[in-house]
Scaffold this active site. Structure first.
Site, PDB file in Angstrom:
ATOM      1  N   ASP A   8       0.625  -1.368  -0.484  1.00 32.49           N
ATOM      2  CA  ASP A   8       0.276  -0.027   0.160  1.00 32.49           C
ATOM      3  C   ASP A   8       0.914   1.264   0.262  1.00 32.49           C
ATOM      4  OD1 ASP A   8      -2.043   1.465  -0.001  1.00 32.49           O
ATOM      5  OD2 ASP A   8      -2.928   1.588   2.034  1.00 32.49           O
ATOM      6  N   ASP A 103      -2.540   2.591  -6.109  1.00 32.04           N
ATOM      7  CA  ASP A 103      -1.833   2.337  -5.032  1.00 32.04           C
ATOM      8  C   ASP A 103      -1.475   1.597  -4.437  1.00 32.04           C
ATOM      9  OD1 ASP A 103      -4.107   2.996  -4.016  1.00 32.04           O
ATOM     10  OD2 ASP A 103      -3.236   4.671  -2.791  1.00 32.04           O
ATOM     11  N   GLU A 104      -1.957   0.296  -4.711  1.00 29.55           N
ATOM     12  CA  GLU A 104      -2.022  -0.823  -3.645  1.00 29.55           C
ATOM     13  C   GLU A 104      -2.472  -2.127  -3.831  1.00 29.55           C
ATOM     14  OE1 GLU A 104      -5.602  -1.513  -0.552  1.00 29.55           O
ATOM     15  OE2 GLU A 104      -6.552  -0.059  -1.861  1.00 29.55           O
TER      16      GLU A 104
END
EC number: 2.7.7.7
Length: 351
Positions: A8, A103-104
């Site tokens: 993350d 983003d993860e």
């Protein structure tokens, strides 16, 4: 036993802005819409978070908490470019990658030969490589199942990682608050606490039949997670088709004004979630869901090119008037259906 990593990125959109403009590094900044357009915050850096600025917060409220907040509209091409680079780094270690947003992502490194097969060392190396090549920091969680890896990635933020080995799972679960389990919201947590259930250890002592009667299908999921059971694979073919947000009320509502107020509160979170997977906010359809006091539910959708709150409210009002039939409403939900990649490509080519 599987080896799952959840990576993350730390305040990703804001981090890209600070990297590209060092003058922003030590001041409170946020990515979001303007106060005049009733925008919401997509993400904020850590200096802004010290003032209470959070994702999905109305911009007007953020500026009240932090009057000197620097508000940026966002450069989604830059975020997408960084995300693609990060995903390429992941692919150096495994082909089993399940992106959740820009983003993860989940990575299954069970069969990876890198770092002598150590998931802990792989996570460390991935984080260091991301920093070396992009000057961005990431946090990671390592565990034998997906939901624990996701929980672990939040334990040592920012720029840290947390490992839960198979041997450590039972002790970790004993004291893990149920609110930490993905999918357990405030309403569910309150209902569980009213039953005397606060931790996974409490649920382990609870009869599954009781949970099924009280929560239905979610009761089984809750029971399994509390035992450390999560058989979901890391799905590298996963293609997200929709984004949604919903709220179950502690008490049924009976007036349209109550429903409209809930939509006003849900919409910023829907916008935030959509921005993480589709920064341009382009969609195929958007719609609403109402669940009534007899547990029947109804959904209504409209074809719509971009997320639009006014249309969602109008759709909800029409659904409320035509389908409620005097029943109380126990759940309100908003959702969007994403564009099929092939259809999106045709739209782009046609511009």
């Amino acid at each position: 036993m599987r080896k799952i990593i959840h990576v993350d990125m730390d305040c990703f959109f804001a981090a890209v802005e600070m990297r590209d403009n060092p003058a922003l590094r030590d001041i409170p900044i946020a990515i979001g819409g303007s106060r005049e357009r009733r925008g919401v915050i997509s993400t904020a850096n850590y200096p802004a978070r010290k003032f209470g600025v959070r994702s999905a917060m109305p911009t007007g409220m953020a500026l009240k908490l932090c009057p000197h907040l620097t508000l940026l509209p966002g450069r989604f091409d830059a975020y997408k470019e960084a995300s693609n680079h990060i995903r390429e780094i992941f692919s150096r270690y495994t082909s089993r990658i399940e992106p959740l947003s820009l983003d993860e992502a989940y990575l299954d490194v069970t069969d990876s030969v890198h770092c002598h097969g150590s998931a802990t060392l792989i996570a460390q190396e991935i984080r260091q490589t991301i920093f070396n090549e992009l000057q961005l920091t990431a946090s990671a969680g390592v565990a034998p199942v997906k939901f624990l890896a996701k929980i672990a990635s939040d334990m040592n933020k920012p720029n840290g990682q947390f490992v839960i080995t198979p041997a450590e799972v039972p002790a970790f679960l004993q004291t893990l608050p149920l609110a930490k389990i993905p999918g357990v919201g405030k309403v569910s947590a309150a209902k569980l606490e009213a039953m005397g259930l606060r931790t996974c250890g409490d649920v382990q002592k609870c009869d599954l039949v009781i949970l099924l009667k009280r929560f239905g299908k979610f009761g089984r999921i809750l029971w399994e997670r509390s035992q450390g059971i999560d058989e979901r694979d890391v799905n590298s073919e996963r293609l997200r088709k929709s984004v949604g947000v919903e709220r179950t009320m502690a008490e049924d509502i009976h007036h349209w004004s109550e429903c409209e107020a809930i939509i006003e509160r849900l919409y910023p979170e829907l916008e935030r979630r959509l921005a993480k997977v589709k920064p341009d906010l382009l969609i195929a359809r958007q719609g609403v869901k109402l669940k009534f006091d007899d547990f029947q539910q109804t959904t209504q959708e409209h074809v719509w090119p971009r997320l639009n709150k006014a249309d969602l409210i109008a759709t909800a009002r029409k659904t409320w008037d035509e389908r409620r039939g005097g029943r109380g409403v126990r759940l309100v939900g908003l959702h969007v259906t994403l564009l099929d990649p092939q259809m999106e490509r045709q739209l782009v080519l046609g511009l």
